[in-house]
Design an enzyme around this catalytic site. Structure first.
Site, PDB file in Angstrom:
ATOM      1  CD  GLU A   1      -1.365  -0.659   3.600  1.00 11.47           C
ATOM      2  OE1 GLU A   1      -2.433  -1.232   3.320  1.00 11.47           O
ATOM      3  OE2 GLU A   1      -1.079  -0.245   4.732  1.00 11.47           O
ATOM      4  N   PRO A   2       1.525   1.551  -1.132  1.00  9.25           N
ATOM      5  CG  PRO A   2       2.177   1.694  -3.365  1.00  9.25           C
ATOM      6  CD  PRO A   2       1.568   0.752  -2.364  1.00  9.25           C
TER       7      PRO A   2
ATOM      8  NE  ARG B   1       6.580   9.848   2.471  1.00  6.78           N
ATOM      9  CZ  ARG B   1       6.290  10.745   3.419  1.00  6.78           C
ATOM     10  NH1 ARG B   1       6.412  12.031   3.139  1.00  6.78           N
ATOM     11  NH2 ARG B   1       5.897  10.370   4.621  1.00  6.78           N
TER      12      ARG B   1
ATOM     13  CB  CYS C   1      -0.141  35.401  12.629  1.00  7.67           C
ATOM     14  SG  CYS C   1       0.355  36.554  13.916  1.00  7.67           S
ATOM     15  CD  GLU C   2       2.570  29.671  15.070  1.00 13.56           C
ATOM     16  OE1 GLU C   2       3.161  29.361  16.118  1.00 13.56           O
ATOM     17  OE2 GLU C   2       1.354  29.965  15.015  1.00 13.56           O
TER      18      GLU C   2
ATOM     19  CE1 TYR D   1       0.151  10.901   4.662  1.00 13.68           C
ATOM     20  CE2 TYR D   1       2.217  10.750   3.471  1.00 13.68           C
ATOM     21  CZ  TYR D   1       1.135  10.148   4.065  1.00 13.68           C
ATOM     22  OH  TYR D   1       1.033   8.783   4.049  1.00 13.68           O
TER      23      TYR D   1
END
Length: 467
Positions: free
Chosen positions: A319-320, A322, A390-391, A419
């Site tokens: 189950e690839p 990425r 704002c981080e 992702y």
């Protein structure tokens, strides 16, 4: 990042272009159709990136259909070539689940691995056959389990709570109809370590996933006594973004031993799912095995272990996620403000950041970028690519090597198919970006850009708070 460029040699973004199209997609930085067009701009799937941004806005996810299809074909064909038994490749759709992607991978003969009711619903709506859908998850809800049972998909059971809940649901349904055994697999924790980020290691014993191997006897005994359950296979997964071959080879050998153990309890286990986890090349120094190399190694060790144990070959599943989707996609941003901190660094800001790609701030992930409209211009500056949130930690790339940039330039970050959209958020109430699939010079919208109205669609304002 320390530059490895030879002194006196002027490099450009063109250095990242794939040398050929018949390579393993997970070993390249850009999609396989990437090239420089006659206008000196980056083109993917026959589409000029700057034109796509003008048409669809930015940030923009751009998915190259040819690269995705080739990765599917390489997994599928390698399994057929190196495994003498039946095989089935599943796309781990948590990497990026949407209707269009499910439809593309299904058309290449792949099944779908889903981890929630939402992902399951999407795969079914995209027309994926339930026989090729496998539901994972360590805390599936009753509604999710019920949807899976009614849909006829295979449920990968993760723990005792879930196992007993399935029996309860089946018994309740049997009061109103003929009992049809629920098709399940058992997820086991193999206790195998691999070198990857601690958040994405799932095979070691101290993991939230899977039955402990010390409970095997008890689990097999319980399942063998349940007429409501049809245990067809065993599953294990050791992690993600893995470059090593040995952990997966060790996993296959361990799982064949589990097959032998299951047979002692009268369980007719005919499927073996070795998970996925093959890594991709995010930066130049990454050196993952090719898709074919990974598949070949898995197939050989499973066959050798089965031969030594005098076992018939099970249906082999992998189950690839990425390694199928990541390199096929890039994200295009528009460059805005910049800030020079003398003798320290230069910040260049883009119109997205941690809300469309949370991996750098979550996993300290590294990426490479090019300027689409200056792809052939020498790299003369080292800058830090900052997001607009704002981080202070909203940094996409530290020490990126780029040509001199100006507001309005189009920055392209590579390897963003996995992702990124699936983990995207509305932090600071930013709208999630649009996504297009490109092929043969045509671009099609597969995800609409959210609007401000979309952002407040689920908001509720009680009457007493209205003026």
């Amino acid at each position: 990042m320390v530059s490895t460029h030879p002194i006196g040699v002027q490099h450009t973004g063109s250095q990242y272009l794939p040398p050929r199209r018949n390579t393993s997609p997970n070993q390249e930085l850009l999609p396989l159709t990437a090239r420089v067009n006659s206008h000196g701009c980056l083109e993917i799937g026959g589409c000029d990136i700057t034109t796509l941004v003008q048409q669809f806005g930015s940030p923009l996810y751009i998915l190259d259909e040819e690269t995705l299809r080739l990765a599917c074909q390489q997994y599928r064909d390698a399994c057929k070539q190196y495994y003498q038994g039946e095989s089935q490749v599943l796309y781990a759709s948590k990497a990026w689940n949407c209707l269009a992607i499910c439809a593309i991978v299904a058309s290449e003969g792949l099944g779908i691995d889903v981890v929630s009711g939402g992902e399951l619903y999407t795969a079914l709506t995209a027309g994926v056959s339930p026989e090729k859908i496998y539901l994972h998850g360590n805390n599936k809800s009753r509604p999710e389990l019920t949807l899976a049972i009614e849909s006829g998909v295979t449920i990968v059971v993760d723990n005792w709570y879930e196992l007993k809940t399935l029996v309860e649901i089946a018994q309740a349904q049997a009061n109103n109809s003929v009992l049809v055994p629920i098709r399940i697999m058992l997820r086991l924790t193999p206790g195998i370590e691999c070198h990857t980020h601690e958040y994405i290691r799932t095979g070691h014993l101290d993991s939230k996933f899977g039955f402990d191997p010390n409970d095997l006897d008890e689990v097999f005994t319980f399942v063998s006594q349940q007429s409501a359950l049809n245990c067809v296979g065993l599953h294990a997964h050791i992690g993600s973004q893995i470059f090593e071959r040995q952990p997966h080879q060790d996993l296959a050998a361990v799982m064949v031993q589990w097959l032998q153990d299951a047979a002692k309890y009268g369980l007719n286990v005919t499927e073996l799912n070795v998970g996925g986890g093959l890594g991709i090349r995010y930066i130049e120094s990454d050196d993952p095995p090719s898709i074919e190399e990974w598949v070949k190694a898995i197939c050989e060790v499973v066959q050798e272990a089965c031969t030594a144990a005098n076992l018939a070959l099970p249906k082999l599943l992998c189950e690839p996620g990425r390694s199928l989707i990541a390199t096929a996609c890039v994200t295009a941003y528009t460059i805005g403000s910049s800030k020079v901190v003398p003798e320290i660094r230069t910040y260049v800001a883009v119109d997205g950041g941690m809300s469309d790609n949370p991996r750098p701030i979550t996993y300290q992930s590294k990426y490479r970028a090019v300027v689409a409209n200056k792809i052939a211009v020498p790299l003369t500056e080292t800058v830090t690519i900052a997001g607009k949130h704002c981080e202070s930690g909203d940094i996409l790339i530290q020490n990126a090597q780029l040509p001199k940039t100006e507001p309005g330039d189009i920055l392209v970050v590579m390897g963003t198919g996995a992702y990124n959209y699936s983990m995207a958020s509305n932090y600071n109430r930013l709208s999630r970006p649009a996504a297009v699939v490109v092929a043969n010079g045509e671009a099609n919208l597969i995800l609409q850009r959210e609007t401000y109205q979309d952002l407040i669609r689920q908001d509720c304002l009680p009457e007493r708070l209205k003026k």
